[in-house]
Scaffold this active site. Structure first.
Site, PDB file in Angstrom:
ATOM      1  N   PHE A  16      -1.150   8.197 -16.089  1.00 39.75           N
ATOM      2  CA  PHE A  16      -0.529   9.487 -15.796  1.00 39.75           C
ATOM      3  C   PHE A  16       0.688   9.303 -14.909  1.00 39.75           C
ATOM      4  O   PHE A  16       1.666  10.050 -15.005  1.00 39.75           O
ATOM      5  CB  PHE A  16      -1.555  10.413 -15.120  1.00 39.75           C
ATOM      6  CG  PHE A  16      -1.232  11.870 -15.229  1.00 39.75           C
ATOM      7  CD1 PHE A  16      -0.611  12.531 -14.179  1.00 39.75           C
ATOM      8  CD2 PHE A  16      -1.536  12.582 -16.373  1.00 39.75           C
ATOM      9  CE1 PHE A  16      -0.299  13.880 -14.283  1.00 39.75           C
ATOM     10  CE2 PHE A  16      -1.239  13.938 -16.477  1.00 39.75           C
ATOM     11  CZ  PHE A  16      -0.611  14.575 -15.432  1.00 39.75           C
ATOM     12  N   VAL A  77      -5.339  10.627  -9.728  1.00 38.67           N
ATOM     13  CA  VAL A  77      -5.356  12.091  -9.859  1.00 38.67           C
ATOM     14  C   VAL A  77      -4.842  12.670  -8.552  1.00 38.67           C
ATOM     15  O   VAL A  77      -5.438  12.452  -7.493  1.00 38.67           O
ATOM     16  CB  VAL A  77      -6.780  12.600 -10.148  1.00 38.67           C
ATOM     17  CG1 VAL A  77      -6.761  14.092 -10.450  1.00 38.67           C
ATOM     18  CG2 VAL A  77      -7.404  11.835 -11.322  1.00 38.67           C
ATOM     19  N   HIS A  84      -7.094  22.553 -11.701  1.00 38.71           N
ATOM     20  CA  HIS A  84      -7.215  21.446 -12.649  1.00 38.71           C
ATOM     21  C   HIS A  84      -7.529  20.131 -11.944  1.00 38.71           C
ATOM     22  O   HIS A  84      -8.227  19.278 -12.493  1.00 38.71           O
ATOM     23  CB  HIS A  84      -5.922  21.325 -13.479  1.00 38.71           C
ATOM     24  CG  HIS A  84      -6.121  20.546 -14.728  1.00 38.71           C
ATOM     25  ND1 HIS A  84      -5.218  19.620 -15.172  1.00 38.71           N
ATOM     26  CD2 HIS A  84      -7.122  20.542 -15.624  1.00 38.71           C
ATOM     27  CE1 HIS A  84      -5.657  19.070 -16.289  1.00 38.71           C
ATOM     28  NE2 HIS A  84      -6.804  19.621 -16.593  1.00 38.71           N
ATOM     29  N   ASN A 109     -15.341   2.166 -10.763  1.00 36.44           N
ATOM     30  CA  ASN A 109     -14.541   3.391 -10.818  1.00 36.44           C
ATOM     31  C   ASN A 109     -13.331   3.291  -9.903  1.00 36.44           C
ATOM     32  O   ASN A 109     -13.449   3.411  -8.694  1.00 36.44           O
ATOM     33  CB  ASN A 109     -15.399   4.602 -10.425  1.00 36.44           C
ATOM     34  CG  ASN A 109     -14.634   5.907 -10.582  1.00 36.44           C
ATOM     35  OD1 ASN A 109     -13.425   5.908 -10.869  1.00 36.44           O
ATOM     36  ND2 ASN A 109     -15.306   7.019 -10.357  1.00 36.44           N
ATOM     37  N   ARG A 123      -3.364   3.395  -1.252  1.00 39.25           N
ATOM     38  CA  ARG A 123      -4.652   2.929  -1.805  1.00 39.25           C
ATOM     39  C   ARG A 123      -4.503   2.143  -3.104  1.00 39.25           C
ATOM     40  O   ARG A 123      -5.474   1.962  -3.818  1.00 39.25           O
ATOM     41  CB  ARG A 123      -5.581   4.131  -2.020  1.00 39.25           C
ATOM     42  CG  ARG A 123      -6.079   4.711  -0.707  1.00 39.25           C
ATOM     43  CD  ARG A 123      -6.569   6.135  -0.852  1.00 39.25           C
ATOM     44  NE  ARG A 123      -7.114   6.618   0.402  1.00 39.25           N
ATOM     45  CZ  ARG A 123      -6.355   7.056   1.406  1.00 39.25           C
ATOM     46  NH1 ARG A 123      -5.006   7.039   1.306  1.00 39.25           N
ATOM     47  NH2 ARG A 123      -6.906   7.445   2.533  1.00 39.25           N
TER      48      ARG A 123
HETATM   49  N1  LIG Z   1      -3.174  15.910 -13.452  1.00 40.46           N
HETATM   50  C1  LIG Z   1      -3.657  14.669 -13.810  1.00 40.46           C
HETATM   51  C2  LIG Z   1      -4.234  14.428 -15.044  1.00 40.46           C
HETATM   52  N2  LIG Z   1      -4.344  15.439 -15.949  1.00 40.46           N
HETATM   53  C3  LIG Z   1      -4.521  15.177 -17.372  1.00 40.46           C
HETATM   54  C4  LIG Z   1      -5.987  15.039 -17.773  1.00 40.46           C
HETATM   55  O1  LIG Z   1      -6.556  13.844 -17.275  1.00 40.46           O
HETATM   56  C5  LIG Z   1      -6.089  15.002 -19.304  1.00 40.46           C
HETATM   57  O2  LIG Z   1      -5.340  13.903 -19.777  1.00 40.46           O
HETATM   58  C6  LIG Z   1      -5.557  16.277 -19.925  1.00 40.46           C
HETATM   59  O3  LIG Z   1      -6.249  17.382 -19.378  1.00 40.46           O
HETATM   60  C7  LIG Z   1      -5.710  16.257 -21.447  1.00 40.46           C
HETATM   61  O4  LIG Z   1      -7.065  16.118 -21.807  1.00 40.46           O
HETATM   62  N3  LIG Z   1      -4.713  13.195 -15.342  1.00 40.46           N
HETATM   63  C8  LIG Z   1      -4.613  12.154 -14.439  1.00 40.46           C
HETATM   64  O5  LIG Z   1      -5.051  11.031 -14.737  1.00 40.46           O
HETATM   65  N4  LIG Z   1      -4.052  12.375 -13.226  1.00 40.46           N
HETATM   66  C9  LIG Z   1      -3.570  13.595 -12.869  1.00 40.46           C
HETATM   67  O6  LIG Z   1      -3.044  13.770 -11.725  1.00 40.46           O
HETATM   68  C1  LIG Z   2      -4.551  16.887 -11.128  1.00 42.39           C
HETATM   69  C2  LIG Z   2      -3.771  17.798 -11.969  1.00 42.39           C
HETATM   70  O1  LIG Z   2      -4.199  18.241 -13.024  1.00 42.39           O
HETATM   71  C3  LIG Z   2      -2.477  18.266 -11.421  1.00 42.39           C
HETATM   72  O2  LIG Z   2      -1.559  17.199 -11.425  1.00 42.39           O
HETATM   73  C4  LIG Z   2      -1.922  19.402 -12.256  1.00 42.39           C
HETATM   74  O3  LIG Z   2      -0.941  20.019 -11.455  1.00 42.39           O
HETATM   75  P1  LIG Z   2      -0.974  21.620 -11.341  1.00 42.39           P
HETATM   76  O4  LIG Z   2      -2.338  21.990 -10.804  1.00 42.39           O
HETATM   77  O5  LIG Z   2       0.132  21.971 -10.359  1.00 42.39           O
HETATM   78  O6  LIG Z   2      -0.739  22.163 -12.730  1.00 42.39           O
END
Ligand SMILES: Nc1c(NC[C@H](O)[C@H](O)[C@H](O)CO)[nH]c(=O)[nH]c1=O
Ligand SMILES: CC(=O)[C@@H](O)COP(=O)(O)O
Length: 152
Positions: A16, A77, A84, A109, A123
């Site tokens: 990501f 993430v 989300h 993990n 990290r």
């Molecule tokens: N916001 C982040 C995501 N979001 C995407 C989800 O993991 C997934 O790919 C999407 O919802 C489609 O199914 N993923 C991360 O790895 N890190 C983020 O910050």
């Molecule tokens: C962890 C996420 O899904 C995040 O990056 C998405 O950002 P937002 O909550 O501002 O749409």
């Protein structure tokens, strides 16, 4: 799968954030090479796709595909504005735990769940915390434990 040879690991990385993924992967592969393990790397869009990728690898192994002794999940993430973050963080980790327990899998993990970029960079490989390396070593430790418990 008996552990006569070096552990063979599947790294599933969610790219990501490319730069942070590079750092996590560097830490994980360094640790695996240091331990004499071999590995394959597959890439998925985000952390939510990591557990299904591992499940797919298990299915493939049952059909004659590559068998892996363990798995390393790598992802970053970072909290945004919406709920989300909680979904991605909680569901990816929950699914990994469910897989590990239900299938007796050795999964490290390395999916980081952080509030901001500063916490993220503190990290990954370019720091003494090296969560990618820690996840790799966790997977190797669980492989060794499973061997021990199985009388290996
Ligand atoms: N916001 C982040 C995501 N979001 C995407 C989800 O993991 C997934 O790919 C999407 O919802 C489609 O199914 N993923 C991360 O790895 N890190 C983020 O910050
Ligand atoms: C962890 C996420 O899904 C995040 O990056 C998405 O950002 P937002 O909550 O501002 O749409």
């Amino acid at each position: 799968m008996s552990q006569e040879s070096a552990p063979h690991i599947l790294i599933v990385e969610a790219r990501f954030y490319d730069d942070m993924s590079d750092a996590l992967l560097e830490g994980a592969t360094f640790a695996l090479k240091e331990a004499g393990a071999t590995y394959d790397v597959v890439t998925v869009p985000g952390a939510l796709e990591i557990p299904p990728a591992i499940a797919m690898a298990l299915d493939a192994a049952e059909e004659g595909g590559t068998e892996y002794n363990g798995f390393v999940a790598l992802g970053m993430v970072i909290r945004g504005e919406t709920y989300h973050f909680d979904i991605v963080s909680n569901e990816s980790s929950r699914a990994l735990m469910d897989l590990a327990v239900s299938e007796s899998l050795a999964i490290g993990n390395g999916i980081m769940t952080v509030e901001n970029d500063d916490q993220a960079w503190a990290r990954v490989r370019r720091s003494d915390k090296d969560k990618g390396g820690f996840a790799a070593r966790a997977a190797l430790s669980m492989i060794a434990l499973r061997e021990k418990l199985n009388g290996g």
